[in-house]
Motif scaffolding. Structure first.
Motif, PDB file in Angstrom:
ATOM      1  N   LEU A 423      73.122  13.355  50.932  1.00 38.56           N
ATOM      2  CA  LEU A 423      73.857  13.234  49.673  1.00 38.56           C
ATOM      3  C   LEU A 423      73.298  14.089  48.547  1.00 38.56           C
ATOM      4  O   LEU A 423      73.766  13.978  47.410  1.00 38.56           O
ATOM      5  N   VAL A 435      68.933   7.804  46.281  1.00 33.64           N
ATOM      6  CA  VAL A 435      70.363   8.113  46.365  1.00 33.64           C
ATOM      7  C   VAL A 435      70.926   7.542  47.657  1.00 33.64           C
ATOM      8  O   VAL A 435      70.306   7.649  48.717  1.00 33.64           O
ATOM      9  N   ARG A 436      72.100   6.952  47.595  1.00 36.98           N
ATOM     10  CA  ARG A 436      72.754   6.459  48.803  1.00 36.98           C
ATOM     11  C   ARG A 436      74.246   6.326  48.555  1.00 36.98           C
ATOM     12  O   ARG A 436      74.712   6.401  47.408  1.00 36.98           O
ATOM     13  N   ALA A 437      75.005   6.136  49.637  1.00 40.14           N
ATOM     14  CA  ALA A 437      76.449   5.922  49.531  1.00 40.14           C
ATOM     15  C   ALA A 437      76.711   4.447  49.266  1.00 40.14           C
ATOM     16  O   ALA A 437      76.190   3.577  49.961  1.00 40.14           O
ATOM     17  N   ILE A 442      78.823   7.694  45.409  1.00 38.73           N
ATOM     18  CA  ILE A 442      77.375   7.870  45.449  1.00 38.73           C
ATOM     19  C   ILE A 442      76.754   7.091  44.298  1.00 38.73           C
ATOM     20  O   ILE A 442      77.268   7.119  43.176  1.00 38.73           O
ATOM     21  N   TYR A 444      72.876   6.151  42.390  1.00 42.43           N
ATOM     22  CA  TYR A 444      71.464   6.499  42.323  1.00 42.43           C
ATOM     23  C   TYR A 444      70.805   5.768  41.163  1.00 42.43           C
ATOM     24  O   TYR A 444      71.461   5.302  40.234  1.00 42.43           O
ATOM     25  N   LEU A 467      74.189  16.586  43.688  1.00 42.32           N
ATOM     26  CA  LEU A 467      74.732  15.740  44.742  1.00 42.32           C
ATOM     27  C   LEU A 467      75.607  16.519  45.708  1.00 42.32           C
ATOM     28  O   LEU A 467      76.230  17.521  45.349  1.00 42.32           O
ATOM     29  N   TRP A 469      78.712  15.801  48.649  1.00 40.38           N
ATOM     30  CA  TRP A 469      79.709  14.830  49.121  1.00 40.38           C
ATOM     31  C   TRP A 469      80.124  15.249  50.529  1.00 40.38           C
ATOM     32  O   TRP A 469      80.929  16.173  50.701  1.00 40.38           O
TER      33      TRP A 469
END
Length: 777
Positions: A423, A435-437, A442, A444, A467, A469
């Motif tokens: 990401l 950071v994560r989905a 997204i 953070y 970032l 995507w």
């Protein structure tokens, strides 16, 4: 990978408190431990969107799907102090002090005060920490390369990564006194309003707790416990207390749910569902006569209550909810079966479409736009980092928050595999922030957790990551990266990709499959009957069938007049779907072939024998002046010949459903183990809430024999789980799937559940070429 010119990525920006899943010690007196963990959580900003899980429930099958949909930012363990442990099990501190043989007075008192502040490291606490680690790993919540962002909640210490609720709240806050939460009935209410560590001398009956639990956090019981609190006081679990509001993401129907049972897993299930559904009541065993009134009379008109349990069988749940309904007796309603406004659902089958977010009310759904480059695999990479900013009502020095960025045109399913490496851009430091989905996009952490120098500016303190995507292909590859499964495009997938490239987009290809033009393309198939077409308007050559404009115009399609067909034929030739040319013969050998316009001049060379020919009247068909013919691109012809419209019609229909808007779509691919293909997947669909994969068939059966049907059903479920998809869709052009196929699927699902293996949600899509219909298995 080559990059296309920059575009702009429209985003929706929200600031919110972190979502926590707090794993509490369980032990024999699990209610008191859950109350203690709730009391600690009630002090944290974001407690209204967080949950407490007794340690033994963290991996319970009934909660696995629900926790994935909750998408917690941090999974932490609750570590109590000796003082809290002494309140749960009186006498612990006295026993430790007695062992020291200290004289009465100040030394003994100081030692006792010191002990009470220390962490209690009993086996039940160690078990809770181990359960938190396992859950954190499974959900990929707050861990990055063995670096845990937020470690836990401790009674005697403030974690600098989490903001205290009192630092944000602007009014006085009240909760259930911890000393009163000694039964499941009291806990059922306390989970709605929060717990405070004050003492209370009164007594509350079990039936009052249950009535309050059924009414939720609007119950006046909390005011009865705090008669001097004043009208401005708010429950600690109220969203308003944290300057927040709940918002809905994705399509979701109104969900009214009651959880029955008095086990820890029932409490945990109710906690999580409270964040996912509109109204949730946990009713452990007890006098539910008053609760029944609120349970059924507060439901929206026409709504149906969902009853479930993590500890009871469906038959036991039905018996419990039937008894509650029989006690209802309002308005002279006869409790006949058809009038009962509830249904019993197993926890693994609960409807979980869409999800909720608890966001800062002054900073949510704000528009943002970032320059981004489009990579060849469909991924997007932001060209600039976000400027650091502090949402209204927060202080960058004292507060920490989550930033959520959602792109309506490019959703991301909340897969645990979509972590930092997938990401952020290649030139971005993975240690700047976590950071994560999540939430369909997204998310953070607001602040940097790499090196921050003393006296750094606001922009240098706040995180501003570049970032990425990921597109659907990268999402699938990322999902299989940590396993022994490999992914590659199938032959059908390559054909669809070529056709998609010719037409310009997947949507254009889906529209072609659903439009009248698909029937024109079917005229190119060798087995298609063309007896109704004008004479000499088509020719079956050795290489392929070719059509003239007269043949295309002769195929009548409702709502597709000659002008529209003419424009369509010209568009196809521009795109390369069709090639315009002449059917020419050879003076040296008796062969006729199609020659594209680009290859025609006054002289041409025969493809069969290489003989030179002049473009004269004797060489072309039909006789007279030459007529343009149209040849079809071989990849498009193979797509048509292999009923490629079925998966295209499936994804086109699915994208029209509210829960799948918007969606990323991927064409057919193969899954391999040890280099050997074991299943083909016809399409993939990534929504903001889940990843789905599908099988598309012209017929209504997976196979002819029982053994093959069973094998195919097992392979599809196995392939679905291999790419971490939460759902499997079986699509057919027929009005219905055959009964034997449906039975084979149900038998495979039943076998997986008996064996304790995860099972995806399965939907059946039928009637794709006529009247599509989608239903649960």
């Amino acid at each position: 990978m080559s990059e296309q010119p920059l575009t702009f990525l429209p985003l929706s920006y929200s600031a919110r408190p972190p979502r926590l899943a707090v794993v509490a010690p369980q032990g024999d007196d699990w209610v008191r431990w859950a109350a203690a963990a709730l009391a600690r959580l009630s002090k944290v900003w974001g407690c209204s969107g967080s949950v407490v899980l007794p340690a033994g429930t963290a991996e319970h099958p009934a909660l696995r799907r629900c926790l994935v949909h909750l998408q917690p930012d941090h999974v932490v363990s609750y570590v109590p102090s000796w003082d809290t442990a002494d309140k749960v099990t009186p006498g612990l501190v006295s026993a430790v002090v007695a062992q020291q043989d200290l004289p009465q007075g100040s030394p003994r008192k100081q030692f006792e005060e010191s002990v009470r502040k220390q962490r209690w490291r009993a086996p039940v606490v160690v078990e809770a920490e181990a359960a938190a680690i396992a859950l954190r790993t499974r959900l990929a919540a707050n861990e990055q390369e063995d670096h845990v962002h937020v470690h836990g909640l401790f009674d005697a210490e403030e974690d600098q990564s989490l903001t205290p609720l009192a630092a944000v709240a602007t009014t006085s806050l009240i909760g259930v006194p911890q000393s009163l939460v000694t039964s499941p009935a009291a806990l059922a209410y306390a989970m709605h309003v929060g717990v405070e560590q004050s003492s209370y001398e009164g007594v509350v009956e079990s039936r009052q707790w249950l009535e309050a639990a059924a009414r939720g956090d609007e119950s006046p019981l909390l005011n009865d416990l705090h008669p001097t609190a004043g009208g401005e006081a708010l429950p600690v679990m109220a969203h308003r207390a944290a300057l927040c509001i709940p918002v809905r993401r994705g399509y979701r129907q109104a969900q009214t749910t009651v959880v029955v049972g008095d086990r820890p897993e029932d409490f945990a299930l109710a906690q999580v569902l409270r964040q996912l559904h509109d109204y949730v009541a946990w009713l452990p065993s007890g006098d539910t006569s008053l609760a029944s009134f609120w349970l059924f009379n507060w439901m929206p008109r026409g709504a149906k209550l969902t009853a479930t349990s993590a500890s009871l069988s469906s038959e036991e749940v039905r018996g419990s909810i039937d008894r509650i309904w029989d006690e209802h007796g309002v308005g002279g309603i006869e409790p006949v079966e058809k009038d009962r406004p509830y249904t019993v659902v197993d926890p693994v089958d609960l409807e979980l479409q869409g999800h909720s977010m608890v966001v800062l009310q002054t900073a949510w759904d704000q528009p943002r736009s970032l320059p981004a480059s489009v990579v060849s695999d469909g991924s997007l990479e932001t060209a600039l980092a976000l400027a650091g900013e502090v949402p209204p009502g927060l202080d960058a020095v004292r507060h920490r928050w989550q930033v959520s960025l959602i792109c309506a045109e490019h959703p991301l399913p909340p897969l645990p595999e979509l972590t930092t490496s997938a990401l952020i851009t290649a030139d971005q430091s993975p240690w700047q922030t976590f950071v994560r989905a999540a939430d369909g996009g997204i998310t953070y952490w607001s602040h940097r957790f790499d090196f921050v120098s003393s006296g750094a500016s606001l922009a240098g303190t706040l995180a501003a990551p570049k970032l990425a995507w990921p597109g659907i292909r990268k999402i699938l590859q990322q999902a299989t990266e940590a396993s022994t499964t490999q992914l590659r495009p199938s032959a059908a997938g390559k054909r669809a990709a070529i056709a998609e490239r010719l037409l310009g987009s997947r949507k254009a290809l889906e529209d072609l499959a659903a439009g009248p033009g698909w029937q024109v393309l079917r005229l190119y198939l060798p087995e298609t009957s063309r007896t109704d077409l004008p004479v000499h308007s088509w020719w079956p050559l050795k290489s392929a069938v070719v059509l003239s404009w007269e043949a295309i115009a002769a195929l009548e399609q409702p709502g597709w007049d000659a002008a529209a067909r003419r424009a369509q034929a010209d568009e196809w030739t521009t795109q390369g779907v069709l090639r315009r040319g002449l059917v020419l013969g050879c003076a040296h050998c008796p062969i006729y072939d199609f020659y594209p316009l680009a290859e025609i001049s006054q002289q041409y060379r025969c493809r069969r024998c290489g003989g030179d020919n002049d473009l004269v009247q004797g060489r072309w068909k039909p006789f007279g002046e030459p007529r343009w013919f149209y040849d079809i691109h071989p990849a498009v012809l193979e797509l048509v010949a292999n009923d490629g419209d079925v998966p295209l019609l499936a994804t086109r229909y699915l994208k029209s459903q509210p829960w799948a808007r918007p969606a990323l779509v991927g064409e057919e691919f193969e899954l391999l183990r040890n280099g050997n293909p074991f299943v083909e997947i016809d399409f993939a669909l990534a929504t903001s809430g889940e990843l789905w994969v599908g099988e598309a068939k012209k017929t209504g059966s997976l196979a002819d024999s029982p053994r093959t049907r069973k094998r195919e059903a097992a392979k599809l479920i196995d392939g679905c789980l291999a790419v971490r998809a939460g759902g499997l869709i079986l699509a057919t052009a027929q009005p219905a799937w055959s009964n034997v196929t449906v039975d084979a699927l149900r038998e495979e699902v039943r076998g997986c559940r008996i064996a304790g293996r995860p099972v995806p949600q399965i939907r059946l899509l039928t009637g794709l070429r006529s009247q599509p219909k989608l239903a649960w298995l």
